[in-house]
Every structure is written in C-alpha cells, then in structure tokens.
Design an enzyme around this catalytic site. Sequence first.
Site, mmCIF file in Angstrom:
data_model
loop_
_atom_site.group_PDB
_atom_site.id
_atom_site.type_symbol
_atom_site.label_atom_id
_atom_site.label_comp_id
_atom_site.label_asym_id
_atom_site.label_seq_id
_atom_site.Cartn_x
_atom_site.Cartn_y
_atom_site.Cartn_z
ATOM 1 N N ASP A 1 4.428 -0.393 2.398
ATOM 2 C CA ASP A 1 3.657 0.775 2.837
ATOM 3 C C ASP A 1 4.539 1.872 3.428
ATOM 4 O O ASP A 1 5.735 1.666 3.674
ATOM 5 C CB ASP A 1 2.571 0.356 3.847
ATOM 6 C CG ASP A 1 3.033 -0.735 4.827
ATOM 7 O OD1 ASP A 1 4.258 -0.878 5.009
ATOM 8 O OD2 ASP A 1 2.191 -1.419 5.397
ATOM 9 N N HIS B 1 -4.884 -7.450 9.532
ATOM 10 C CA HIS B 1 -4.453 -6.699 8.346
ATOM 11 C C HIS B 1 -3.143 -7.264 7.796
ATOM 12 O O HIS B 1 -2.353 -7.858 8.533
ATOM 13 C CB HIS B 1 -4.373 -5.188 8.612
ATOM 14 C CG HIS B 1 -3.229 -4.709 9.439
ATOM 15 N ND1 HIS B 1 -3.328 -3.630 10.295
ATOM 16 C CD2 HIS B 1 -1.934 -5.121 9.543
ATOM 17 C CE1 HIS B 1 -2.155 -3.413 10.871
ATOM 18 N NE2 HIS B 1 -1.293 -4.312 10.430
ATOM 19 N N ASN C 1 -5.422 -7.318 14.079
ATOM 20 C CA ASN C 1 -6.788 -7.306 13.538
ATOM 21 C C ASN C 1 -6.881 -8.023 12.183
ATOM 22 O O ASN C 1 -7.889 -7.923 11.490
ATOM 23 C CB ASN C 1 -7.308 -5.863 13.412
ATOM 24 C CG ASN C 1 -6.525 -5.047 12.376
ATOM 25 O OD1 ASN C 1 -5.559 -5.531 11.785
ATOM 26 N ND2 ASN C 1 -6.938 -3.813 12.157
ATOM 27 N N GLU D 1 -6.686 -2.726 6.014
ATOM 28 C CA GLU D 1 -7.445 -2.952 7.237
ATOM 29 C C GLU D 1 -8.705 -3.772 6.925
ATOM 30 O O GLU D 1 -9.100 -3.886 5.754
ATOM 31 C CB GLU D 1 -7.822 -1.593 7.849
ATOM 32 C CG GLU D 1 -6.633 -0.704 8.215
ATOM 33 C CD GLU D 1 -5.869 -1.170 9.464
ATOM 34 O OE1 GLU D 1 -5.956 -2.355 9.838
ATOM 35 O OE2 GLU D 1 -5.150 -0.335 10.051
HETATM 36 C C1 F6R Z 1 4.433 -3.279 7.888
HETATM 37 C C2 F6R Z 1 3.085 -3.758 7.641
HETATM 38 C C3 F6R Z 1 2.175 -4.245 8.722
HETATM 39 C C4 F6R Z 1 2.875 -5.100 9.788
HETATM 40 C C5 F6R Z 1 1.875 -5.504 10.866
HETATM 41 C C6 F6R Z 1 2.547 -6.247 11.996
HETATM 42 O O1 F6R Z 1 5.067 -2.895 6.683
HETATM 43 O O2 F6R Z 1 2.700 -3.736 6.517
HETATM 44 O O3 F6R Z 1 1.124 -4.989 8.154
HETATM 45 O O4 F6R Z 1 3.431 -6.229 9.182
HETATM 46 O O5 F6R Z 1 1.224 -4.376 11.376
HETATM 47 O O6 F6R Z 1 3.408 -5.362 12.658
HETATM 48 P P1 F6R Z 1 4.469 -5.873 13.738
HETATM 49 O O7 F6R Z 1 5.436 -6.732 13.011
HETATM 50 O O8 F6R Z 1 5.115 -4.626 14.257
HETATM 51 O O9 F6R Z 1 3.686 -6.632 14.752
#
Ligand code: F6R
Length: 240
Positions: free
Chosen positions: A67, A137, A135, A142
Amino acid sequence: MNIIITKDQAEMSREGAKIFLDVIRNDPYAVLGLATGTTPLGLYAQLAEDRRRNGTSYRNIRTVNLDEYIGLGAEDEQSYVYFMRHNLFRYLDIPLENTHLPNGKAEDLSAECARYNALLDTLPRTVQLLGIGSNGHIAFNEPGTPFGSETHVVTLAESTVRDNSRLFARQENVPRRALTMGLKNIMEAEKIVVLASGAGKANAVSSMVRGVVTEAVPASILQRHPNCTLIADKEAASLI
Ligand code: F6R
C-alpha cells in the site's frame, strides 16, 4: 494456520527473517510481497544484517508492496516508498526498478489501481509479509472490505488514522486516503507470513485466528489460506 509464539518482538523478527531468507536462498528470482509499519522493521534489519555478513544476493529478486498513502511520493519521509528505501532497499543489492509500490502521486487513481493489478498478475508473490491493524485490517483493507477486492482506493478508518498518527508530527497531517492491494490479491500469494507484536494486537490476533471468517475482520480471511504462518510475540498471542 500455523502459529509460532515467540518470547518477544526480537525473536518474532528472527523467526520471520528465517522464512524469508529460506525463500530468497532457494529461489533467487522470488517475488516478495512486503509491508510497512513498525512490525516488520526488525525483520528488515535481519535481512540487512544477513546481506552484510553473508552477501545474500537480491539482484534478481522482485518486490511488491501492499500500500501507499495518496498524495505522498518518494521525497516525502512519511511515504511508504521512502520507508522501504530507507529501511530495507538501501542495504540490499536490489535494483530499484525491481521494487514496486502503488504510486501515491498518480493523477488518475483508478488507472493506477488497474496498473497495479496488472503488475500483480505478472508478479505472483512467492511469499507475502503482513502486519495486522488493531482493528483487524491487513494492508489497508479496513473492516467491511469485500473478500473479492483487488487494488483500490481506501478512506482510512478513524482508528487507523489514530494508530498511524504516532508517526506524524500532527494528527491532521496523517493522510486520510491510501491505495491498497485488495484481499483477493493478498490471498494469491503462495505463502503468507503475518507478524504481530504487543498487547495492542491481542484482540485482532485472536479474532483472526479463532473468530468467524467475516468481512468485519479482514484478517480472518487468512484462515482460508493453505500456507499461512502467524508469528506473534506472547503479548500479541495472549488471547488466542
Ligand atoms: C502496512 C500495512 C498495515 C500494517 C498495520 C500494522 O503496509 O499494510 O496493514 O501492517 O497497520 O501496522 P504496525 O506494524 O505499524 O502496527
């Protein structure tokens, strides 16, 4: 789902790196699906350290990221392309043209989604790395995202904006929109490795592993993947 519980974040990173290095050494042409955020930093440090010590080559490796924030480009320190170059690619011998992310600066966002989907078709992931949002995701899919989704534009959930604001000077600077691989794209990977660390992820991890498979918890789709490994430290795994 295979589950590995580690004593801490450092051991989680080492276990994850072992799987990635095994893939890279067995297949010098592997396609790595990569993630950003705090969770994979230790794994990337392990790959960088291995490169320094053992000279593992990434000359023919290709990477595709999950992303990117809309409106940010390589010159923005908060962009994911900057993150990847800064935290991983600069330590490897990978040609930058072999590394791919959605273009957050694209003028035509639907054309960019179509371009990225077509690219993913030509680069089937040998292994996909994932973190998980508090959450539930994965990538920026989401809660409520259809399981059949491909690369799309997403408006980030309020909880995601809050979680991500720790990386920005001010909450109002956190981008509200992103381009993300869809759940269908993620599920196409031959092998998936999910990392999770810390008590803040415990609820999401237990819903992912033990809960009902539902679009309300995007990560729950991983229960349907034939080769998915969760590596969680004991705080993140505490509610499994
Ligand atoms: C990042 C991504 C997100 C993160 C998730 C956890 O490329 O796709 O899904 O993996 O938000 O983020 P952290 O590792 O910062 O807790």
